[in-house]
Write an enzyme that holds these catalytic residues in place. Structure first.
Site, PDB file in Angstrom:
ATOM      1  N   SER A  95       6.078  -2.917   5.484  1.00  0.00           N
ATOM      2  CA  SER A  95       7.486  -3.140   5.154  1.00  0.00           C
ATOM      3  C   SER A  95       7.677  -4.010   3.918  1.00  0.00           C
ATOM      4  O   SER A  95       8.820  -4.283   3.535  1.00  0.00           O
ATOM      5  CB  SER A  95       8.197  -3.801   6.338  1.00  0.00           C
ATOM      6  OG  SER A  95       7.625  -5.059   6.616  1.00  0.00           O
ATOM      7  N   TYR A  96       6.592  -4.449   3.267  1.00  0.00           N
ATOM      8  CA  TYR A  96       6.750  -5.292   2.078  1.00  0.00           C
ATOM      9  C   TYR A  96       7.179  -4.429   0.898  1.00  0.00           C
ATOM     10  O   TYR A  96       6.502  -3.483   0.511  1.00  0.00           O
ATOM     11  CB  TYR A  96       5.460  -6.027   1.741  1.00  0.00           C
ATOM     12  CG  TYR A  96       5.134  -7.190   2.643  1.00  0.00           C
ATOM     13  CD1 TYR A  96       5.977  -7.581   3.675  1.00  0.00           C
ATOM     14  CD2 TYR A  96       3.971  -7.910   2.463  1.00  0.00           C
ATOM     15  CE1 TYR A  96       5.661  -8.647   4.489  1.00  0.00           C
ATOM     16  CE2 TYR A  96       3.647  -8.980   3.269  1.00  0.00           C
ATOM     17  CZ  TYR A  96       4.498  -9.348   4.281  1.00  0.00           C
ATOM     18  OH  TYR A  96       4.181 -10.403   5.084  1.00  0.00           O
ATOM     19  N   GLY A  97       8.291  -4.793   0.323  1.00  0.00           N
ATOM     20  CA  GLY A  97       8.963  -4.033  -0.719  1.00  0.00           C
ATOM     21  C   GLY A  97      10.365  -3.764  -0.196  1.00  0.00           C
ATOM     22  O   GLY A  97      10.634  -3.892   0.990  1.00  0.00           O
TER      23      GLY A  97
END
Length: 188
Positions: A95-97
């Protein structure tokens, strides 16, 4: 050791031959030596990881961290510098971004790993700790396994060193929590 006997604050004088264990002043606490040295790796089962990891939350996150694609070459230089100095543990998440850049952190990390200058051995020793988001639409172990496959593709690697549930749903969706834990087991 020599001590002053005046009414002014007590001062202790130590010769250079004293060790920290010989110091018994309540004003002086000897430093605690680290359990490991920074250049040594920490054993975690079959993995050997640097005692300090490198987080990649900001990579691809425009909303919180102001990420721009023009930063990629600087991020790669930073990554290379970390690896050259012994860091091999990298923390990321699916989920990074943000928005269209969701998963960008894993994509950049995968690209940087594949482009490490030098030996293939260095690439093989990188330990990825990634987290899988407990999105509301991930309701089955199979959906979590698919999330793992997608992370592997973004990271361009064959195996994730440490896979983690990104956050718990136990307080608001207990049945989902069990499915996600079973998904982690299935990933192994």
């Amino acid at each position: 050791m020599a001590f002053s006997s005046s009414t002014t604050p007590t001062v202790a004088y130590f010769s250079c031959f004293n060790t920290f264990n010989e110091i018994s002043s309540p004003l002086f606490k000897p430093p605690k030596l680290p359990l490991f040295w920074p250049w040594e790796k920490v054993k975690m089962g079959p993995l050997s990881a640097s005692p300090m990891g490198f987080g990649t939350w900001a990579w691809g996150n425009q909303f919180l961290w102001g990420y721009q694609e023009s930063m990629d070459s600087q991020l790669q230089q930073t990554f290379n510098l970390a690896v050259e100095n012994g860091i091999n543990l990298f923390d990321t998440a699916d989920s990074y971004g943000t928005g269209r850049l969701n998963g960008k952190s894993e994509k950049l990390l995968g690209k940087f790993i594949s482009e490490i200058p030098g030996q293939k051995q260095v690439q093989n020793n990188i330990v990825i700790a990634t987290k899988f988001a407990a999105y509301p639409w991930r309701l089955t172990p199979g959906q979590f396994v698919n999330a793992c496959r997608a992370s592997l593709a973004r990271l361009q690697i064959e195996q994730i060193g440490i896979g983690q549930l990104h956050w718990s749903t136990a307080n608001y969706a207990p049945p989902q929590e069990l499915a996600l834990w079973n998904g982690l087991v299935a990933m192994v």
